[in-house]
Scaffold this active site. Structure first.
Site, PDB file in Angstrom:
ATOM      1  N   GLY A   1       2.269 -12.818 -19.068  1.00  0.00           N
ATOM      2  CA  GLY A   1       1.419 -13.759 -18.353  1.00  0.00           C
ATOM      3  C   GLY A   1       0.835 -14.849 -19.217  1.00  0.00           C
ATOM      4  O   GLY A   1       1.348 -15.184 -20.281  1.00  0.00           O
TER       5      GLY A   1
ATOM      6  N   GLY B   1      -2.936 -13.708 -11.836  1.00  0.00           N
ATOM      7  CA  GLY B   1      -3.562 -14.561 -12.836  1.00  0.00           C
ATOM      8  C   GLY B   1      -3.993 -15.937 -12.359  1.00  0.00           C
ATOM      9  O   GLY B   1      -4.340 -16.139 -11.190  1.00  0.00           O
TER      10      GLY B   1
ATOM     11  N   ILE C   1     -12.300 -22.917 -24.052  1.00  0.00           N
ATOM     12  CA  ILE C   1     -11.010 -23.536 -24.336  1.00  0.00           C
ATOM     13  C   ILE C   1     -11.182 -24.797 -25.164  1.00  0.00           C
ATOM     14  O   ILE C   1     -10.539 -24.981 -26.202  1.00  0.00           O
ATOM     15  CB  ILE C   1     -10.264 -23.857 -23.017  1.00  0.00           C
ATOM     16  CG1 ILE C   1     -10.032 -22.582 -22.207  1.00  0.00           C
ATOM     17  CG2 ILE C   1      -8.929 -24.540 -23.296  1.00  0.00           C
ATOM     18  CD1 ILE C   1      -9.495 -22.838 -20.803  1.00  0.00           C
TER      19      ILE C   1
ATOM     20  N   GLU D   1     -18.215 -34.046 -21.345  1.00  0.00           N
ATOM     21  CA  GLU D   1     -18.852 -32.937 -20.644  1.00  0.00           C
ATOM     22  C   GLU D   1     -19.715 -33.463 -19.497  1.00  0.00           C
ATOM     23  O   GLU D   1     -20.534 -34.364 -19.693  1.00  0.00           O
ATOM     24  CB  GLU D   1     -19.716 -32.128 -21.624  1.00  0.00           C
ATOM     25  CG  GLU D   1     -20.572 -31.055 -20.997  1.00  0.00           C
ATOM     26  CD  GLU D   1     -19.760 -30.026 -20.229  1.00  0.00           C
ATOM     27  OE1 GLU D   1     -20.027 -29.867 -19.022  1.00  0.00           O
ATOM     28  OE2 GLU D   1     -18.863 -29.403 -20.834  1.00  0.00           O
TER      29      GLU D   1
ATOM     30  N   LEU E   1     -11.149 -12.983 -17.892  1.00  0.00           N
ATOM     31  CA  LEU E   1     -10.796 -12.589 -19.246  1.00  0.00           C
ATOM     32  C   LEU E   1      -9.660 -11.576 -19.175  1.00  0.00           C
ATOM     33  O   LEU E   1      -9.655 -10.715 -18.296  1.00  0.00           O
ATOM     34  CB  LEU E   1     -11.998 -11.960 -19.963  1.00  0.00           C
ATOM     35  CG  LEU E   1     -13.225 -12.847 -20.169  1.00  0.00           C
ATOM     36  CD1 LEU E   1     -14.421 -12.001 -20.581  1.00  0.00           C
ATOM     37  CD2 LEU E   1     -12.933 -13.920 -21.215  1.00  0.00           C
TER      38      LEU E   1
ATOM     39  N   HIS F   1     -22.489   0.490 -45.839  1.00  0.00           N
ATOM     40  CA  HIS F   1     -23.044  -0.622 -46.621  1.00  0.00           C
ATOM     41  C   HIS F   1     -22.132  -0.919 -47.802  1.00  0.00           C
ATOM     42  O   HIS F   1     -21.646  -0.006 -48.459  1.00  0.00           O
ATOM     43  CB  HIS F   1     -24.440  -0.259 -47.126  1.00  0.00           C
ATOM     44  CG  HIS F   1     -25.029  -1.297 -48.014  1.00  0.00           C
ATOM     45  ND1 HIS F   1     -25.567  -2.471 -47.532  1.00  0.00           N
ATOM     46  CD2 HIS F   1     -25.151  -1.348 -49.378  1.00  0.00           C
ATOM     47  CE1 HIS F   1     -26.002  -3.201 -48.538  1.00  0.00           C
ATOM     48  NE2 HIS F   1     -25.763  -2.535 -49.677  1.00  0.00           N
TER      49      HIS F   1
END
Length: 555
Positions: A118, A221, A261, A280, A406, A535
Protein backbone atom coordinates in the site's frame (compact mmCIF):
# COMPACT_ATOMS: atom_id res chain seq x y z
CA UNK A 1 -11.11 19.33 12.30
CA UNK A 2 -14.26 17.99 10.68
CA UNK A 3 -12.54 16.22 7.83
CA UNK A 4 -9.14 15.46 6.45
CA UNK A 5 -10.48 16.65 3.11
CA UNK A 6 -11.86 19.96 4.30
CA UNK A 7 -9.03 20.75 6.70
CA UNK A 8 -6.14 19.36 4.71
CA UNK A 9 -6.39 22.39 2.42
CA UNK A 10 -5.65 24.24 5.62
CA UNK A 11 -2.84 21.95 6.73
CA UNK A 12 -1.18 18.71 5.78
CA UNK A 13 -1.32 17.51 9.35
CA UNK A 14 -3.24 14.28 9.39
CA UNK A 15 -3.57 14.95 13.10
CA UNK A 16 -6.59 17.08 12.18
CA UNK A 17 -8.35 13.93 11.02
CA UNK A 18 -7.84 12.05 14.26
CA UNK A 19 -11.08 11.12 15.97
CA UNK A 20 -10.77 9.67 19.42
CA UNK A 21 -13.85 7.79 20.57
CA UNK A 22 -12.38 5.49 23.18
CA UNK A 23 -11.70 6.76 26.69
CA UNK A 24 -8.77 5.45 28.68
CA UNK A 25 -9.87 2.90 31.27
CA UNK A 26 -9.28 4.01 34.84
CA UNK A 27 -6.82 1.63 36.40
CA UNK A 28 -5.61 1.58 39.97
CA UNK A 29 -2.33 -0.18 40.50
CA UNK A 30 -1.40 -2.40 43.39
CA UNK A 31 1.47 -4.84 44.01
CA UNK A 32 -0.76 -7.78 43.10
CA UNK A 33 -1.89 -6.17 39.86
CA UNK A 34 1.70 -5.37 38.97
CA UNK A 35 2.58 -9.00 39.49
CA UNK A 36 -0.28 -10.12 37.29
CA UNK A 37 0.68 -7.61 34.62
CA UNK A 38 4.27 -8.75 34.37
CA UNK A 39 3.25 -12.40 34.46
CA UNK A 40 0.93 -11.64 31.58
CA UNK A 41 3.74 -10.11 29.56
CA UNK A 42 5.98 -13.08 30.28
CA UNK A 43 3.22 -15.45 29.23
CA UNK A 44 2.72 -13.50 25.99
CA UNK A 45 6.44 -13.87 25.22
CA UNK A 46 6.31 -17.62 25.76
CA UNK A 47 3.16 -17.92 23.69
CA UNK A 48 4.75 -15.92 20.88
CA UNK A 49 7.77 -18.23 20.81
CA UNK A 50 5.51 -21.28 20.70
CA UNK A 51 3.36 -19.65 18.03
CA UNK A 52 6.39 -18.98 15.83
CA UNK A 53 7.43 -22.62 15.92
CA UNK A 54 3.88 -23.79 15.29
CA UNK A 55 3.38 -21.50 12.29
CA UNK A 56 6.66 -22.51 10.66
CA UNK A 57 5.89 -26.21 10.96
CA UNK A 58 2.24 -25.62 10.21
CA UNK A 59 3.10 -24.22 6.80
CA UNK A 60 3.89 -27.79 5.76
CA UNK A 61 0.67 -29.19 7.16
CA UNK A 62 -2.96 -28.76 6.35
CA UNK A 63 -4.28 -25.63 8.05
CA UNK A 64 -7.14 -25.70 10.45
CA UNK A 65 -9.98 -23.61 9.10
CA UNK A 66 -12.67 -21.95 11.10
CA UNK A 67 -15.62 -20.02 9.80
CA UNK A 68 -15.60 -18.03 13.04
CA UNK A 69 -15.62 -18.54 16.76
CA UNK A 70 -18.53 -16.15 16.76
CA UNK A 71 -21.03 -18.96 16.05
CA UNK A 72 -24.04 -18.88 18.31
CA UNK A 73 -22.82 -21.77 20.44
CA UNK A 74 -19.21 -20.51 20.48
CA UNK A 75 -17.89 -23.49 18.51
CA UNK A 76 -16.60 -23.51 14.92
CA UNK A 77 -19.34 -23.71 12.29
CA UNK A 78 -19.36 -26.09 9.39
CA UNK A 79 -17.73 -24.47 6.35
CA UNK A 80 -20.10 -22.79 3.96
CA UNK A 81 -17.87 -19.95 2.69
CA UNK A 82 -14.81 -19.90 0.47
CA UNK A 83 -12.92 -18.03 3.19
CA UNK A 84 -13.34 -17.21 6.83
CA UNK A 85 -11.92 -13.75 6.21
CA UNK A 86 -11.36 -11.68 3.07
CA UNK A 87 -9.41 -8.44 3.30
CA UNK A 88 -9.72 -5.82 0.54
CA UNK A 89 -6.40 -3.98 0.46
CA UNK A 90 -2.91 -5.32 1.17
CA UNK A 91 -1.36 -2.33 2.87
CA UNK A 92 0.14 -2.37 6.35
CA UNK A 93 -3.33 -2.62 7.92
CA UNK A 94 -4.46 -5.49 5.71
CA UNK A 95 -1.15 -7.28 6.22
CA UNK A 96 -1.38 -7.01 10.01
CA UNK A 97 -4.94 -8.31 9.98
CA UNK A 98 -4.06 -11.20 7.64
CA UNK A 99 -1.16 -12.44 9.76
CA UNK A 100 -3.20 -12.28 12.95
CA UNK A 101 -6.07 -14.11 11.23
CA UNK A 102 -3.77 -16.97 10.24
CA UNK A 103 -2.49 -17.10 13.79
CA UNK A 104 -6.10 -17.54 14.89
CA UNK A 105 -6.65 -20.38 12.42
CA UNK A 106 -8.79 -18.51 9.88
CA UNK A 107 -8.64 -19.33 6.19
CA UNK A 108 -7.70 -15.91 4.86
CA UNK A 109 -7.46 -14.16 1.50
CA UNK A 110 -6.22 -10.66 0.78
CA UNK A 111 -7.12 -8.75 -2.39
CA UNK A 112 -4.82 -6.12 -3.89
CA UNK A 113 -5.39 -4.17 -7.10
CA UNK A 114 -2.09 -2.28 -6.98
CA UNK A 115 1.03 -3.49 -5.14
CA UNK A 116 1.51 -5.23 -1.80
CA UNK A 117 2.35 -2.82 0.97
CA UNK A 118 0.00 0.00 0.00
CA UNK A 119 0.85 3.65 0.47
CA UNK A 120 3.14 3.28 3.49
CA UNK A 121 5.54 0.80 1.93
CA UNK A 122 5.53 2.06 -1.65
CA UNK A 123 4.72 5.77 -1.57
CA UNK A 124 4.82 6.85 2.06
CA UNK A 125 6.48 6.16 5.36
CA UNK A 126 9.03 3.61 4.13
CA UNK A 127 10.70 5.42 1.19
CA UNK A 128 10.41 8.75 3.00
CA UNK A 129 12.50 7.36 5.87
CA UNK A 130 15.20 6.42 3.38
CA UNK A 131 15.31 10.01 2.10
CA UNK A 132 15.24 11.35 5.66
CA UNK A 133 18.15 9.09 6.61
CA UNK A 134 20.22 10.59 3.80
CA UNK A 135 19.10 14.10 4.69
CA UNK A 136 20.03 13.56 8.33
CA UNK A 137 23.55 12.45 7.49
CA UNK A 138 24.03 15.29 5.02
CA UNK A 139 22.84 17.80 7.61
CA UNK A 140 25.27 16.46 10.20
CA UNK A 141 28.23 16.41 7.81
CA UNK A 142 27.50 19.96 6.70
CA UNK A 143 27.29 21.27 10.28
CA UNK A 144 30.91 22.27 10.85
CA UNK A 145 30.28 23.55 14.37
CA UNK A 146 28.64 20.26 15.38
CA UNK A 147 31.38 18.11 13.84
CA UNK A 148 34.18 20.26 15.27
CA UNK A 149 32.66 19.92 18.75
CA UNK A 150 33.05 16.16 18.35
CA UNK A 151 36.61 16.52 17.13
CA UNK A 152 35.78 15.49 13.58
CA UNK A 153 37.00 17.29 10.48
CA UNK A 154 34.89 16.92 7.34
CA UNK A 155 35.00 18.85 4.09
CA UNK A 156 33.12 18.76 0.82
CA UNK A 157 30.17 16.52 1.74
CA UNK A 158 28.05 15.78 -1.30
CA UNK A 159 25.48 13.33 -2.64
CA UNK A 160 24.46 11.45 -5.77
CA UNK A 161 20.79 12.24 -6.41
CA UNK A 162 20.08 9.08 -8.39
CA UNK A 163 21.80 6.90 -5.79
CA UNK A 164 19.70 8.52 -3.07
CA UNK A 165 16.53 7.89 -5.10
CA UNK A 166 17.62 4.29 -5.68
CA UNK A 167 18.14 3.81 -1.95
CA UNK A 168 14.52 4.82 -1.30
CA UNK A 169 13.20 2.67 -4.14
CA UNK A 170 15.25 -0.36 -3.11
CA UNK A 171 14.09 -0.10 0.49
CA UNK A 172 10.45 -0.02 -0.61
CA UNK A 173 11.02 -3.03 -2.84
CA UNK A 174 12.71 -4.98 -0.05
CA UNK A 175 9.94 -4.30 2.47
CA UNK A 176 7.27 -5.07 -0.15
CA UNK A 177 8.87 -8.44 -0.85
CA UNK A 178 9.14 -9.15 2.87
CA UNK A 179 5.42 -8.51 3.37
CA UNK A 180 4.50 -10.64 0.36
CA UNK A 181 6.70 -13.54 1.42
CA UNK A 182 5.48 -13.45 5.02
CA UNK A 183 1.86 -13.82 3.91
CA UNK A 184 2.63 -16.56 1.40
CA UNK A 185 4.69 -18.50 3.94
CA UNK A 186 1.80 -18.54 6.39
CA UNK A 187 -0.77 -19.57 3.81
CA UNK A 188 -2.60 -16.30 3.11
CA UNK A 189 -4.08 -16.39 -0.40
CA UNK A 190 -3.07 -13.25 -2.30
CA UNK A 191 -5.68 -12.43 -4.94
CA UNK A 192 -4.81 -9.92 -7.65
CA UNK A 193 -7.30 -7.32 -8.86
CA UNK A 194 -9.46 -4.54 -7.47
CA UNK A 195 -11.90 -5.83 -4.88
CA UNK A 196 -15.50 -4.77 -4.40
CA UNK A 197 -18.39 -5.95 -2.27
CA UNK A 198 -21.20 -7.24 -4.48
CA UNK A 199 -23.56 -8.38 -1.74
CA UNK A 200 -23.71 -9.71 1.82
CA UNK A 201 -20.55 -11.76 2.48
CA UNK A 202 -19.71 -11.74 -1.23
CA UNK A 203 -16.69 -10.08 -2.86
CA UNK A 204 -15.63 -9.70 -6.48
CA UNK A 205 -12.02 -9.21 -7.56
CA UNK A 206 -10.47 -8.77 -10.97
CA UNK A 207 -12.88 -8.96 -13.90
CA UNK A 208 -15.44 -11.51 -12.79
CA UNK A 209 -14.02 -13.57 -9.92
CA UNK A 210 -16.51 -13.87 -7.05
CA UNK A 211 -15.78 -15.38 -3.65
CA UNK A 212 -17.69 -15.66 -0.39
CA UNK A 213 -16.43 -14.91 3.09
CA UNK A 214 -17.76 -15.17 6.63
CA UNK A 215 -16.27 -11.75 7.39
CA UNK A 216 -14.91 -8.93 5.24
CA UNK A 217 -12.42 -6.19 6.12
CA UNK A 218 -12.13 -3.05 4.00
CA UNK A 219 -8.56 -1.71 4.12
CA UNK A 220 -8.20 0.37 0.95
CA UNK A 221 -6.26 3.26 2.46
CA UNK A 222 -6.00 6.78 1.07
CA UNK A 223 -4.56 8.91 -1.71
CA UNK A 224 -3.00 12.41 -1.68
CA UNK A 225 -5.62 15.15 -1.47
CA UNK A 226 -5.20 17.94 -4.00
CA UNK A 227 -7.37 21.05 -3.48
CA UNK A 228 -9.21 22.69 -6.36
CA UNK A 229 -7.24 25.14 -8.44
CA UNK A 230 -3.99 23.19 -8.20
CA UNK A 231 -2.70 21.51 -11.36
CA UNK A 232 -0.41 18.57 -10.63
CA UNK A 233 1.89 17.55 -13.50
CA UNK A 234 4.03 15.09 -11.50
CA UNK A 235 7.21 16.98 -12.42
CA UNK A 236 7.22 20.55 -11.12
CA UNK A 237 3.96 20.42 -9.16
CA UNK A 238 3.91 17.17 -7.24
CA UNK A 239 2.33 15.24 -4.40
CA UNK A 240 4.28 13.11 -1.93
CA UNK A 241 3.82 10.16 -4.33
CA UNK A 242 5.96 11.93 -6.93
CA UNK A 243 8.38 13.64 -4.54
CA UNK A 244 9.54 10.35 -3.08
CA UNK A 245 11.03 9.43 -6.46
CA UNK A 246 13.40 12.40 -6.06
CA UNK A 247 13.61 12.92 -9.82
CA UNK A 248 15.21 16.31 -9.23
CA UNK A 249 16.18 18.60 -6.35
CA UNK A 250 14.84 22.13 -7.03
CA UNK A 251 16.69 25.24 -5.97
CA UNK A 252 13.47 26.66 -4.55
CA UNK A 253 10.38 24.66 -3.66
CA UNK A 254 7.09 25.76 -2.13
CA UNK A 255 5.44 23.28 0.23
CA UNK A 256 1.69 23.71 0.66
CA UNK A 257 0.87 22.53 4.18
CA UNK A 258 3.09 22.44 7.27
CA UNK A 259 2.00 19.20 8.93
CA UNK A 260 3.85 15.89 9.12
CA UNK A 261 4.30 15.44 5.39
CA UNK A 262 5.38 18.99 4.66
CA UNK A 263 7.70 19.17 7.64
CA UNK A 264 9.50 15.93 6.76
CA UNK A 265 9.99 16.98 3.15
CA UNK A 266 11.32 20.38 4.23
CA UNK A 267 13.89 18.47 6.30
CA UNK A 268 14.96 16.46 3.24
CA UNK A 269 15.00 19.29 0.73
CA UNK A 270 16.92 21.77 2.89
CA UNK A 271 19.51 19.10 3.72
CA UNK A 272 20.00 18.52 -0.02
CA UNK A 273 20.41 22.22 -0.71
CA UNK A 274 16.94 23.53 -1.58
CA UNK A 275 15.31 26.69 -0.28
CA UNK A 276 11.80 26.07 1.04
CA UNK A 277 8.71 28.26 1.36
CA UNK A 278 5.83 26.98 3.46
CA UNK A 279 2.27 27.98 2.59
CA UNK A 280 -0.09 27.45 5.52
CA UNK A 281 -3.75 28.47 5.69
CA UNK A 282 -3.88 28.70 9.46
CA UNK A 283 -2.26 31.50 11.44
CA UNK A 284 0.59 29.32 12.69
CA UNK A 285 2.87 26.63 11.34
CA UNK A 286 2.46 23.02 12.44
CA UNK A 287 -1.10 23.52 13.76
CA UNK A 288 -1.64 19.85 14.61
CA UNK A 289 1.12 19.65 17.20
CA UNK A 290 1.04 20.69 20.84
CA UNK A 291 1.52 24.49 20.74
CA UNK A 292 4.62 24.43 22.94
CA UNK A 293 6.21 21.75 20.75
CA UNK A 294 5.27 23.71 17.61
CA UNK A 295 6.97 26.81 19.00
CA UNK A 296 10.15 24.89 19.79
CA UNK A 297 10.04 23.08 16.44
CA UNK A 298 9.86 26.40 14.61
CA UNK A 299 12.93 27.61 16.49
CA UNK A 300 14.86 24.38 15.80
CA UNK A 301 13.55 23.11 12.45
CA UNK A 302 12.47 26.27 10.62
CA UNK A 303 14.25 29.45 11.68
CA UNK A 304 17.90 28.29 11.36
CA UNK A 305 17.33 26.80 7.90
CA UNK A 306 16.71 28.21 4.45
CA UNK A 307 12.97 28.27 5.06
CA UNK A 308 10.48 31.11 4.91
CA UNK A 309 6.73 30.89 5.23
CA UNK A 310 3.35 32.48 4.56
CA UNK A 311 0.60 31.81 7.10
CA UNK A 312 -3.08 32.67 6.90
CA UNK A 313 -3.16 32.18 3.12
CA UNK A 314 -4.51 29.67 0.62
CA UNK A 315 -2.75 28.58 -2.53
CA UNK A 316 -5.82 29.23 -4.67
CA UNK A 317 -4.12 28.45 -7.98
CA UNK A 318 -0.88 26.66 -8.87
CA UNK A 319 0.33 26.32 -12.45
CA UNK A 320 3.21 23.97 -13.38
CA UNK A 321 6.36 25.28 -15.01
CA UNK A 322 6.22 25.27 -18.82
CA UNK A 323 7.52 27.14 -21.84
CA UNK A 324 10.39 28.52 -19.81
CA UNK A 325 8.12 29.96 -17.13
CA UNK A 326 8.43 28.95 -13.45
CA UNK A 327 5.73 27.44 -11.24
CA UNK A 328 3.18 30.16 -10.49
CA UNK A 329 1.35 30.22 -7.14
CA UNK A 330 -1.47 32.64 -6.36
CA UNK A 331 -1.90 33.29 -2.65
CA UNK A 332 -5.19 34.60 -1.28
CA UNK A 333 -6.05 35.69 2.24
CA UNK A 334 -7.64 32.75 4.09
CA UNK A 335 -10.34 35.00 5.56
CA UNK A 336 -11.05 37.72 2.99
CA UNK A 337 -10.13 35.60 -0.07
CA UNK A 338 -8.40 38.64 -1.57
CA UNK A 339 -5.29 38.10 -3.71
CA UNK A 340 -2.21 38.83 -1.60
CA UNK A 341 0.77 37.71 -3.63
CA UNK A 342 1.97 35.62 -6.54
CA UNK A 343 5.03 33.41 -6.02
CA UNK A 344 7.35 32.15 -8.74
CA UNK A 345 9.24 29.02 -7.70
CA UNK A 346 11.01 26.06 -9.29
CA UNK A 347 8.64 23.45 -7.87
CA UNK A 348 5.68 22.98 -5.55
CA UNK A 349 4.86 20.06 -3.26
CA UNK A 350 1.21 19.63 -2.35
CA UNK A 351 1.21 18.31 1.21
CA UNK A 352 -2.42 19.02 2.07
CA UNK A 353 -3.28 15.71 3.67
CA UNK A 354 -4.84 12.56 2.32
CA UNK A 355 -8.31 11.52 1.15
CA UNK A 356 -9.89 8.06 1.69
CA UNK A 357 -9.94 5.72 -1.31
CA UNK A 358 -13.40 4.19 -1.74
CA UNK A 359 -13.81 4.20 -5.52
CA UNK A 360 -15.37 0.99 -6.84
CA UNK A 361 -15.73 -0.60 -3.39
CA UNK A 362 -19.40 -1.41 -3.97
CA UNK A 363 -20.54 0.26 -0.76
CA UNK A 364 -23.93 0.94 -2.35
CA UNK A 365 -24.49 -2.83 -2.48
CA UNK A 366 -24.59 -2.96 1.31
CA UNK A 367 -26.42 0.37 1.76
CA UNK A 368 -23.38 2.26 3.04
CA UNK A 369 -22.90 5.96 2.43
CA UNK A 370 -19.55 7.63 3.06
CA UNK A 371 -19.33 10.49 5.52
CA UNK A 372 -16.96 13.27 4.43
CA UNK A 373 -15.52 10.62 2.13
CA UNK A 374 -14.81 8.09 4.88
CA UNK A 375 -16.47 4.75 5.48
CA UNK A 376 -18.44 5.17 8.74
CA UNK A 377 -17.58 2.72 11.52
CA UNK A 378 -18.26 2.29 15.22
CA UNK A 379 -15.65 1.89 17.96
CA UNK A 380 -15.19 -1.76 16.97
CA UNK A 381 -14.53 -0.90 13.30
CA UNK A 382 -17.89 -2.35 12.27
CA UNK A 383 -19.20 -0.62 9.16
CA UNK A 384 -22.39 1.42 9.58
CA UNK A 385 -25.10 1.65 6.96
CA UNK A 386 -27.03 4.75 5.88
CA UNK A 387 -29.32 4.43 8.90
CA UNK A 388 -26.47 4.08 11.38
CA UNK A 389 -26.91 0.36 11.89
CA UNK A 390 -23.98 -2.04 11.77
CA UNK A 391 -23.59 -4.02 8.55
CA UNK A 392 -23.22 -7.68 9.55
CA UNK A 393 -19.76 -9.19 8.96
CA UNK A 394 -18.24 -6.05 7.35
CA UNK A 395 -15.44 -4.08 9.01
CA UNK A 396 -13.26 -1.18 7.90
CA UNK A 397 -9.75 -0.29 9.10
CA UNK A 398 -7.07 2.30 8.41
CA UNK A 399 -7.08 5.61 6.57
CA UNK A 400 -10.33 4.84 4.80
CA UNK A 401 -12.31 5.03 8.07
CA UNK A 402 -10.64 8.30 9.13
CA UNK A 403 -10.25 7.47 12.81
CA UNK A 404 -6.46 7.72 12.93
CA UNK A 405 -4.58 8.02 9.63
CA UNK A 406 -1.42 6.15 10.56
CA UNK A 407 -0.14 2.85 9.19
CA UNK A 408 0.42 1.28 12.60
CA UNK A 409 -3.05 2.37 13.69
CA UNK A 410 -4.47 0.53 10.67
CA UNK A 411 -2.60 -2.62 11.67
CA UNK A 412 -3.79 -2.33 15.28
CA UNK A 413 -7.37 -1.88 14.09
CA UNK A 414 -7.03 -4.95 11.88
CA UNK A 415 -5.77 -7.07 14.75
CA UNK A 416 -8.63 -5.78 16.90
CA UNK A 417 -11.15 -6.84 14.24
CA UNK A 418 -9.68 -10.34 14.02
CA UNK A 419 -9.98 -10.66 17.79
CA UNK A 420 -13.67 -9.83 17.48
CA UNK A 421 -14.47 -12.21 14.62
CA UNK A 422 -12.82 -15.03 16.54
CA UNK A 423 -15.02 -14.48 19.56
CA UNK A 424 -13.06 -12.07 21.78
CA UNK A 425 -14.45 -8.57 22.22
CA UNK A 426 -11.78 -5.93 21.74
CA UNK A 427 -11.83 -2.15 21.47
CA UNK A 428 -8.67 -0.29 20.48
CA UNK A 429 -7.82 2.73 22.62
CA UNK A 430 -6.84 5.25 19.94
CA UNK A 431 -5.57 7.69 22.56
CA UNK A 432 -2.72 5.28 23.28
CA UNK A 433 -1.56 5.10 19.64
CA UNK A 434 1.65 7.15 19.16
CA UNK A 435 2.59 9.29 16.18
CA UNK A 436 5.93 10.65 15.01
CA UNK A 437 7.47 13.14 12.61
CA UNK A 438 10.92 11.98 11.47
CA UNK A 439 12.65 15.32 11.15
CA UNK A 440 16.08 16.04 12.62
CA UNK A 441 15.53 16.15 15.52
CA UNK A 442 12.35 14.05 15.64
CA UNK A 443 8.96 14.92 17.07
CA UNK A 444 6.63 12.38 18.68
CA UNK A 445 3.40 12.42 20.59
CA UNK A 446 0.69 10.30 22.15
CA UNK A 447 -2.63 11.25 23.68
CA UNK A 448 -3.93 14.77 24.13
CA UNK A 449 -2.26 18.12 23.52
CA UNK A 450 -2.34 20.59 26.40
CA UNK A 451 -5.31 22.58 24.95
CA UNK A 452 -7.22 19.33 24.36
CA UNK A 453 -6.49 18.17 27.90
CA UNK A 454 -7.66 21.49 29.33
CA UNK A 455 -10.89 21.23 27.37
CA UNK A 456 -11.47 17.69 28.61
CA UNK A 457 -10.68 18.72 32.19
CA UNK A 458 -13.14 21.59 32.00
CA UNK A 459 -15.92 19.32 30.75
CA UNK A 460 -15.28 16.54 33.25
CA UNK A 461 -14.36 18.88 36.13
CA UNK A 462 -10.86 17.77 37.05
CA UNK A 463 -7.48 19.47 37.11
CA UNK A 464 -4.45 18.78 34.95
CA UNK A 465 -0.76 19.31 35.55
CA UNK A 466 2.20 19.56 33.20
CA UNK A 467 5.75 18.31 33.75
CA UNK A 468 8.73 18.94 31.46
CA UNK A 469 12.31 17.76 31.09
CA UNK A 470 15.08 18.95 28.79
CA UNK A 471 17.47 16.91 26.69
CA UNK A 472 20.18 19.33 27.86
CA UNK A 473 20.24 17.46 31.16
CA UNK A 474 20.65 14.03 29.54
CA UNK A 475 24.14 12.53 29.45
CA UNK A 476 23.63 10.50 26.26
CA UNK A 477 22.19 13.49 24.38
CA UNK A 478 25.12 15.66 25.46
CA UNK A 479 27.59 12.94 24.44
CA UNK A 480 26.00 13.08 20.96
CA UNK A 481 26.12 16.89 21.11
CA UNK A 482 22.34 16.83 20.59
CA UNK A 483 21.05 18.60 23.67
CA UNK A 484 18.29 20.50 21.88
CA UNK A 485 15.00 18.94 22.93
CA UNK A 486 12.05 18.82 25.28
CA UNK A 487 9.76 16.17 26.75
CA UNK A 488 6.36 17.20 28.06
CA UNK A 489 3.91 15.23 30.21
CA UNK A 490 0.25 16.16 30.66
CA UNK A 491 -1.44 14.28 33.49
CA UNK A 492 -4.05 14.21 36.24
CA UNK A 493 -2.40 14.95 39.60
CA UNK A 494 -5.33 13.43 41.50
CA UNK A 495 -5.14 9.98 39.88
CA UNK A 496 -1.77 9.83 38.11
CA UNK A 497 -3.45 9.17 34.75
CA UNK A 498 -1.27 10.04 31.75
CA UNK A 499 -3.26 12.23 29.35
CA UNK A 500 -0.54 13.01 26.81
CA UNK A 501 3.20 13.00 26.18
CA UNK A 502 5.02 15.10 23.58
CA UNK A 503 8.71 14.91 22.72
CA UNK A 504 11.02 16.89 20.46
CA UNK A 505 14.58 15.66 20.44
CA UNK A 506 17.06 12.98 19.43
CA UNK A 507 15.24 9.67 18.71
CA UNK A 508 11.93 11.03 19.97
CA UNK A 509 10.09 8.57 17.72
CA UNK A 510 11.62 5.67 19.66
CA UNK A 511 11.27 7.22 23.10
CA UNK A 512 7.51 7.79 22.86
CA UNK A 513 6.65 4.11 23.20
CA UNK A 514 7.30 3.95 26.91
CA UNK A 515 4.55 6.54 27.32
CA UNK A 516 2.17 5.03 24.77
CA UNK A 517 2.51 1.55 26.25
CA UNK A 518 1.91 2.95 29.73
CA UNK A 519 -1.29 4.56 28.47
CA UNK A 520 -2.38 1.38 26.69
CA UNK A 521 -1.81 -0.73 29.81
CA UNK A 522 -3.40 1.80 32.14
CA UNK A 523 -0.16 2.29 34.07
CA UNK A 524 -0.19 5.33 36.36
CA UNK A 525 2.64 7.75 36.99
CA UNK A 526 3.00 6.68 40.62
CA UNK A 527 3.90 3.18 39.36
CA UNK A 528 5.98 3.90 36.28
CA UNK A 529 8.23 6.34 38.13
CA UNK A 530 9.74 3.34 39.94
CA UNK A 531 10.81 1.68 36.67
CA UNK A 532 14.58 1.45 36.23
CA UNK A 533 16.29 2.85 33.12
CA UNK A 534 19.81 2.03 31.95
CA UNK A 535 22.37 4.82 32.35
CA UNK A 536 23.43 6.65 30.32
CA UNK A 537 20.56 6.38 27.81
CA UNK A 538 18.08 8.72 26.17
CA UNK A 539 15.31 6.79 27.93
CA UNK A 540 16.27 8.66 31.08
CA UNK A 541 14.58 11.71 29.57
CA UNK A 542 11.28 9.90 30.14
CA UNK A 543 12.47 8.58 33.50
CA UNK A 544 13.11 12.12 34.73
CA UNK A 545 9.84 13.29 33.20
CA UNK A 546 7.74 10.79 35.14
CA UNK A 547 9.73 11.31 38.34
CA UNK A 548 9.16 15.07 38.17
CA UNK A 549 5.37 14.68 38.12
CA UNK A 550 3.59 15.49 41.37
CA UNK A 551 0.77 13.01 42.06
CA UNK A 552 -1.40 13.29 45.16
CA UNK A 553 -3.04 9.88 44.75
CA UNK A 554 -1.50 6.98 46.67
CA UNK A 555 -2.34 3.27 46.69
Amino acid sequence: MNSIISTSHISSSNYHAFEYHTSLTVFRSSPSLWSLRFCGLRQEAVQFSQLKNRLVSGALKKRRHYVSAAASNGSPSKRKFDYDLVIIGAGVGGHGAALHAVEKGLKTAIIEGDVIGGTCVNRGCVPSKALLAVGGRMRELQDEHHMKALGIQVSGAGYDRQAVADHASNLASKIRNNLTNSMKALGVDILTGFGSIVGPQKVKYGVDNVITAKDIIIATGSVPFVPKGIEVDGKTVVTSDHALKLEFVPDWIAIVGSGYIGLEFSDVYTALGSEVTFIEALDQLMPGFDPEISKLAQRVLINPRKIDYHTGVFASKITPAKDGKPVMIELIDAKTKELKETLEVDAALIATGRAPFTKGLGLENINVETQRGFVPVDERMRVLDAKGNTVPHVYCIGDVNGKLMLAHAASAQGISVVEQVTGKDHVLNHLSVPAACFTHPEISMVGLTEPQAKEKAKKEKFKISVAKTSFKANTKALAENEGEGLAKLIYRPDTGEILGVHILGLHAADLIHEASNAMALGTRIQDIKFAVHAHPTLSEVLDELFKSAQVSFSC
